[in-house]
Design an enzyme around this catalytic site. Structure first.
Site, short mmCIF file in Angstrom:
data_model
loop_
_atom_site.label_atom_id
_atom_site.label_comp_id
_atom_site.label_asym_id
_atom_site.label_seq_id
_atom_site.Cartn_x
_atom_site.Cartn_y
_atom_site.Cartn_z
N LYS A 12 -11.07 106.20 -10.33
CA LYS A 12 -9.65 106.50 -10.16
C LYS A 12 -8.81 105.76 -11.22
O LYS A 12 -9.33 104.86 -11.92
CB LYS A 12 -9.23 106.11 -8.74
N TYR A 52 -7.34 116.71 -2.47
CA TYR A 52 -6.99 115.97 -1.26
C TYR A 52 -6.37 116.85 -0.17
O TYR A 52 -5.61 116.36 0.67
CB TYR A 52 -6.06 114.81 -1.63
N PHE A 60 0.22 108.79 4.11
CA PHE A 60 -0.09 108.27 2.78
C PHE A 60 -0.30 109.36 1.73
O PHE A 60 -0.50 109.07 0.56
CB PHE A 60 -1.32 107.34 2.84
N ARG A 88 -21.77 106.90 -1.64
CA ARG A 88 -20.76 106.29 -0.76
C ARG A 88 -21.21 104.90 -0.29
O ARG A 88 -20.38 104.02 -0.08
CB ARG A 88 -20.44 107.23 0.41
N THR A 94 -13.72 102.77 2.71
CA THR A 94 -12.43 103.09 2.11
C THR A 94 -11.55 101.85 1.95
O THR A 94 -10.89 101.66 0.94
CB THR A 94 -11.70 104.13 3.02
N ARG A 105 -16.12 98.78 -3.95
CA ARG A 105 -14.78 98.52 -3.40
C ARG A 105 -14.62 97.08 -2.91
O ARG A 105 -13.55 96.49 -3.06
CB ARG A 105 -14.49 99.54 -2.29
N ASN A 115 -8.44 101.79 -4.59
CA ASN A 115 -9.82 101.41 -4.27
C ASN A 115 -10.86 101.90 -5.28
O ASN A 115 -12.03 102.05 -4.98
CB ASN A 115 -10.17 101.82 -2.84
N HIS A 118 -13.83 107.35 -6.12
CA HIS A 118 -13.92 108.43 -5.13
C HIS A 118 -15.36 108.94 -5.13
O HIS A 118 -15.98 109.04 -6.19
CB HIS A 118 -12.99 109.59 -5.51
N GLU A 129 -15.52 120.03 -4.54
CA GLU A 129 -14.83 119.13 -5.47
C GLU A 129 -15.34 119.30 -6.90
O GLU A 129 -14.55 119.24 -7.85
CB GLU A 129 -14.99 117.67 -4.99
P1 IDP Z 1 -12.63 107.95 1.02
O1 IDP Z 1 -12.05 107.86 -0.37
O2 IDP Z 1 -13.39 106.70 1.38
O3 IDP Z 1 -13.42 109.21 1.27
P2 IDP Z 1 -10.49 109.16 2.58
O4 IDP Z 1 -10.23 108.90 4.04
O5 IDP Z 1 -11.04 110.48 2.20
O6 IDP Z 1 -11.40 107.95 2.05
O7 IDP Z 1 -9.11 108.92 1.83
C1 IDP Z 1 -8.93 109.31 0.49
C2 IDP Z 1 -8.19 108.20 -0.25
O8 IDP Z 1 -6.88 108.09 0.29
C3 IDP Z 1 -8.80 106.81 -0.06
O9 IDP Z 1 -9.85 106.53 -0.96
C4 IDP Z 1 -7.60 105.92 -0.30
O10 IDP Z 1 -7.33 105.79 -1.71
C5 IDP Z 1 -6.48 106.73 0.33
N1 IDP Z 1 -6.24 106.36 1.72
C6 IDP Z 1 -6.98 106.70 2.81
N2 IDP Z 1 -6.46 106.23 3.93
C7 IDP Z 1 -5.35 105.56 3.58
C8 IDP Z 1 -4.35 104.84 4.33
O11 IDP Z 1 -4.41 104.73 5.57
N3 IDP Z 1 -3.34 104.29 3.60
C9 IDP Z 1 -3.26 104.41 2.25
N4 IDP Z 1 -4.16 105.07 1.51
C10 IDP Z 1 -5.19 105.64 2.17
MG MG Z 2 -12.73 111.19 1.31
#
Ligand code: IDP
Ligand code: MG
Length: 157
Positions: A12, A52, A60, A88, A94, A105, A115, A118, A129
Site C-alpha cells: 500500500k 474495496y 472507514f 495472509r 488487519t 503488519r 497497515n 493487502h 482482484e
Molecule cells: P484486510 O486488509 O486484513 O483484509 P479488511 O477488513 O478487508 O482487512 O479491511 C481492508 C482495509 O481497510 C484494512 O487493511 C485497513 O487498511 C482498513 N480497515 C479495516 N478496518 C478498519 C477500521 O475499523 N478502521 C480503519 N481502517 C480499517
Molecule cells: Mg480484506
C-alpha cells in the site's frame, strides 16, 4: 489435497513511501512463492471502488479509498501452495496491535489505517482482484529452473 493458488497482493502507499518494497517482497520470495506479476501504479477511482466494494458504507470507507489512492502502490500476483491463506499469515492481522510478531503488519505498522500490505482473503476474491489490476498477458506464471535455462541455452545453437 494441496494445490497451487494465486493471490493478489499490494504494498500500500504507506509501505511504498517508507521504502518497504524490498522487505515485503523478500518475505514472499523467501517463503518460496513465485511473484508472477508486478507493477507500480496509482490506483484509479474505479479500481479503488472495485477493490474495496465489500467495505462500501462502513465508517472507514471514505478514508480507505483516499488512503489507497494517496500514492503509488506496488501490485503483484503471488503464486504457491495455499498462497491465499499463506500470504495472509505472513501479513498478520488487519490491526497491527493484534498481529503476531514476525508478521509484516506487526513488524512494520502501528495502526490499521496504515497497515502496509493487502492480500486477498479467498481464492474467489483473488481472481476478482487480480482482474482489477492485471490483464492475463501481464502475468508470467511460467518459470524455469537454472538447469532448464542452461540446457535451453546450450541447445540453442
Ligand atoms: P484486510 O486488509 O486484513 O483484509 P479488511 O477488513 O478487508 O482487512 O479491511 C481492508 C482495509 O481497510 C484494512 O487493511 C485497513 O487498511 C482498513 N480497515 C479495516 N478496518 C478498519 C477500521 O475499523 N478502521 C480503519 N481502517 C480499517
Ligand atoms: Mg480484506
Amino acid at each position: 489435497m494441496r494445490s497451487e493458488e494465486r493471490t493478489f497482493v499490494a504494498i500500500k502507499p504507506d509501505g511504498v513511501q517508507r521504502g518497504l518494497i524490498g522487505e515485503v517482497l523478500k518475505r514472499f520470495e523467501l517463503k518460496g512463492y513465485k511473484v508472477t506479476a508486478l507493477k507500480m501504479l496509482t490506483v484509479s477511482d474505479q479500481q479503488a471502488r472495485a477493490h474495496y466494494a465489500e467495505h462500501e458504507g462502513k465508517p472507514f470507507y471514505p478514508r480507505l479509498i483516499r488512503y489507497i489512492q494517496s500514492g503509488p502502490i506496488v501490485a503483484m500476483v503471488v503464486e504457491g501452495y495455499n498462497a491465499v491463506a499463506g500470504v495472509r499469515h505472513l501479513m498478520g492481522s488487519t490491526d497491527p496491535d493484534k498481529a503476531e510478531v514476525g508478521t509484516i503488519r506487526a513488524d512494520f505498522a502501528q495502526v490499521m489505517e496504515y497497515n502496509v500490505v493487502h492480500g486477498s482473503d479467498s481464492v474467489e476474491s483473488a481472481e476478482r482482484e487480480i482482474k482489477i489490476y492485471f490483464g492475463e498477458d501481464e502475468i508470467f506464471a511460467e518459470r524455469k529452473c537454472m538447469s532448464e535455462l542452461v540446457t535451453e541455452y546450450l541447445d540453442a545453437d
